[in-house]
Design an enzyme around this catalytic site. Sequence first.
Site, short mmCIF file in Angstrom:
data_model
loop_
_atom_site.label_atom_id
_atom_site.label_comp_id
_atom_site.label_asym_id
_atom_site.label_seq_id
_atom_site.Cartn_x
_atom_site.Cartn_y
_atom_site.Cartn_z
N CYS A 183 -48.38 -18.83 -22.75
CA CYS A 183 -47.44 -17.75 -23.06
C CYS A 183 -47.27 -17.56 -24.56
O CYS A 183 -46.76 -16.53 -25.00
CB CYS A 183 -46.08 -18.07 -22.44
SG CYS A 183 -46.21 -18.42 -20.70
N HIS A 207 -40.44 -14.27 -25.26
CA HIS A 207 -41.30 -14.33 -24.07
C HIS A 207 -40.42 -14.17 -22.84
O HIS A 207 -39.38 -14.81 -22.71
CB HIS A 207 -42.03 -15.68 -24.06
CG HIS A 207 -42.67 -15.99 -22.75
ND1 HIS A 207 -43.41 -15.06 -22.06
CD2 HIS A 207 -42.67 -17.11 -21.99
CE1 HIS A 207 -43.85 -15.61 -20.94
NE2 HIS A 207 -43.40 -16.85 -20.87
N ASN A 234 -42.93 -12.63 -15.39
CA ASN A 234 -43.50 -13.44 -16.47
C ASN A 234 -45.00 -13.16 -16.54
O ASN A 234 -45.73 -13.52 -15.63
CB ASN A 234 -43.22 -14.92 -16.18
CG ASN A 234 -43.83 -15.87 -17.21
OD1 ASN A 234 -44.69 -15.48 -18.00
ND2 ASN A 234 -43.38 -17.10 -17.19
N1 ACO Z 1 -36.65 -18.97 -3.16
C1 ACO Z 1 -35.68 -19.71 -2.61
N2 ACO Z 1 -35.45 -20.99 -2.95
C2 ACO Z 1 -36.27 -21.53 -3.89
C3 ACO Z 1 -37.31 -20.81 -4.49
C4 ACO Z 1 -37.48 -19.48 -4.08
N3 ACO Z 1 -38.45 -18.69 -4.60
N4 ACO Z 1 -37.94 -21.62 -5.38
C5 ACO Z 1 -37.32 -22.80 -5.34
N5 ACO Z 1 -36.29 -22.75 -4.43
C6 ACO Z 1 -35.36 -23.80 -4.07
C7 ACO Z 1 -35.88 -25.18 -4.41
O1 ACO Z 1 -36.69 -25.67 -3.37
C8 ACO Z 1 -34.59 -25.94 -4.56
O2 ACO Z 1 -34.11 -26.28 -3.27
P1 ACO Z 1 -33.43 -27.73 -3.01
O3 ACO Z 1 -32.23 -27.75 -3.90
O4 ACO Z 1 -33.12 -27.67 -1.55
O5 ACO Z 1 -34.47 -28.72 -3.39
C9 ACO Z 1 -33.63 -24.94 -5.16
O6 ACO Z 1 -34.20 -23.65 -4.87
C10 ACO Z 1 -33.45 -25.07 -6.65
O7 ACO Z 1 -34.75 -25.21 -7.27
P2 ACO Z 1 -34.92 -25.40 -8.82
O8 ACO Z 1 -36.36 -25.61 -9.12
O9 ACO Z 1 -33.92 -26.41 -9.32
O10 ACO Z 1 -34.47 -23.95 -9.32
P3 ACO Z 1 -34.26 -23.45 -10.80
O11 ACO Z 1 -32.91 -22.91 -10.94
O12 ACO Z 1 -34.73 -24.47 -11.81
O13 ACO Z 1 -35.26 -22.22 -10.87
C11 ACO Z 1 -37.41 -21.66 -11.78
C12 ACO Z 1 -36.65 -22.43 -10.72
C13 ACO Z 1 -37.07 -20.20 -11.62
C14 ACO Z 1 -38.90 -21.87 -11.58
C15 ACO Z 1 -36.96 -22.12 -13.18
O14 ACO Z 1 -37.01 -23.52 -13.24
C16 ACO Z 1 -37.81 -21.58 -14.31
O15 ACO Z 1 -37.79 -20.41 -14.60
N6 ACO Z 1 -38.53 -22.46 -15.03
C17 ACO Z 1 -39.28 -22.07 -16.21
C18 ACO Z 1 -40.56 -21.38 -15.87
C19 ACO Z 1 -41.31 -21.10 -17.15
O16 ACO Z 1 -40.76 -20.68 -18.14
N7 ACO Z 1 -42.61 -21.39 -17.21
C20 ACO Z 1 -43.27 -21.34 -18.50
C21 ACO Z 1 -44.10 -20.21 -18.71
S1 ACO Z 1 -45.36 -19.99 -17.54
C22 ACO Z 1 -46.90 -20.18 -18.29
O17 ACO Z 1 -47.01 -20.75 -19.31
C23 ACO Z 1 -48.12 -19.62 -17.60
#
Ligand code: ACO
Length: 332
Positions: free
Chosen positions: A117, A257, A287
């Site tokens: 990214c 980003h 993203n």
């Molecule tokens: N729908 C419903 N529930 C979901 C989903 C979904 N799509 N995805 C995860 N959950 C559930 C999980 O299983 C978890 O359930 P549990 O509590 O029963 O275990 C719960 O939701 C919470 O999951 P978390 O992973 O803690 O959710 P979080 O609030 O952290 O959000 C996310 C996840 C959106 C992926 C976030 O962590 C994020 O945006 N991370 C950064 C991503 C990023 O910036 N990547 C870098 C760039 S990408 C690149 O370089 C190519």
Amino acid sequence: MSEGARRAVIRGTGSSLPEGVMSNADLARMVDTSDEWITTRTGIRERRVASAEEPMSKFATLAARQALEAAGVTAADLDLLICASVTPDMPIPSTACIIQDQLGAANAAAFDLAAGCTGFLYGLAVAERFLASPQYRNVLVIGAEVLSKYVDWTDRTTCVLFGDGAGAAVLSAGEAPYGVLATALRADGSLADYIHVPAGGTREPASEKTIADRRHYIKMKGNETFKMAVRSMEEMSRDVLQKAGLATGDIDLFIPHQANRRIIDAVGSRLGLREDQVFVNIERVGNTAAASIPVALDEAVRQGRLKSGDVVLFTAFGTGLTWGASAVRWGG
Ligand code: ACO
């Protein structure tokens, strides 16, 4: 730097998104998720998705043509073409060479740059260094991705995040006070497994087993990435402002980003920025990794959000891990 000093100036921008739209409701029919979960946790409502026949180079070339037109530069005037991406058309050759051919940029050197990214910001920094030499006058920096073809559409923790598209900028040698003021870049490969595609390279070449085990798809430690992204983007933003001799109060437009709306809001608020100073398009595009910043920049330009003399701050964080920031004085 004194008035009249040589600087890398952004002369024109362009962007291109696939026509195919995938909404949260579409995703809710594919995996166990909901519009409510995706909107609250990420800010994304829909993303653009390439068709089976559309490679990354298609969008990169369209974005590049727009940027050339906006800059008033012909493809033949380009000395260098950099394509920042982690989703190439194919492993060999570089997609930059495919784009160079499609544009007819006969006088340009061309290479791919893989910095996730942060790729567009790495590209800006490379362009700036080349433009410091009088041998280089015009450099095209593209950020383009078709992440949808690396996404596991059965994995709800990643498939809701990503989108496809391309953005591009033509940089030319110009004069202070305009142009790239400062850049800060970092990397930490010890955390490579935060966001990676394990198979399909020389470590785990494609085999029936790697396909059966779904190892050609993006794996991500979302939570760990989230926390580090917020910290790093704030730190790089402050670092680059200090290098440029600016304060957060000097920022006219912040283009981060578009990783997650909550990351954008957290970084903006840590920097003390008002909502109207922060450019956000994640609700429509998701993203798009290396394409994220140049697509947002082009939209900001076309919406008239930037005027000559404005200070634009970019920051990004992504796979590698890599992260960084750039400050640019718009115009010139
Ligand atoms: N729908 C419903 N529930 C979901 C989903 C979904 N799509 N995805 C995860 N959950 C559930 C999980 O299983 C978890 O359930 P549990 O509590 O029963 O275990 C719960 O939701 C919470 O999951 P978390 O992973 O803690 O959710 P979080 O609030 O952290 O959000 C996310 C996840 C959106 C992926 C976030 O962590 C994020 O945006 N991370 C950064 C991503 C990023 O910036 N990547 C870098 C760039 S990408 C690149 O370089 C190519």
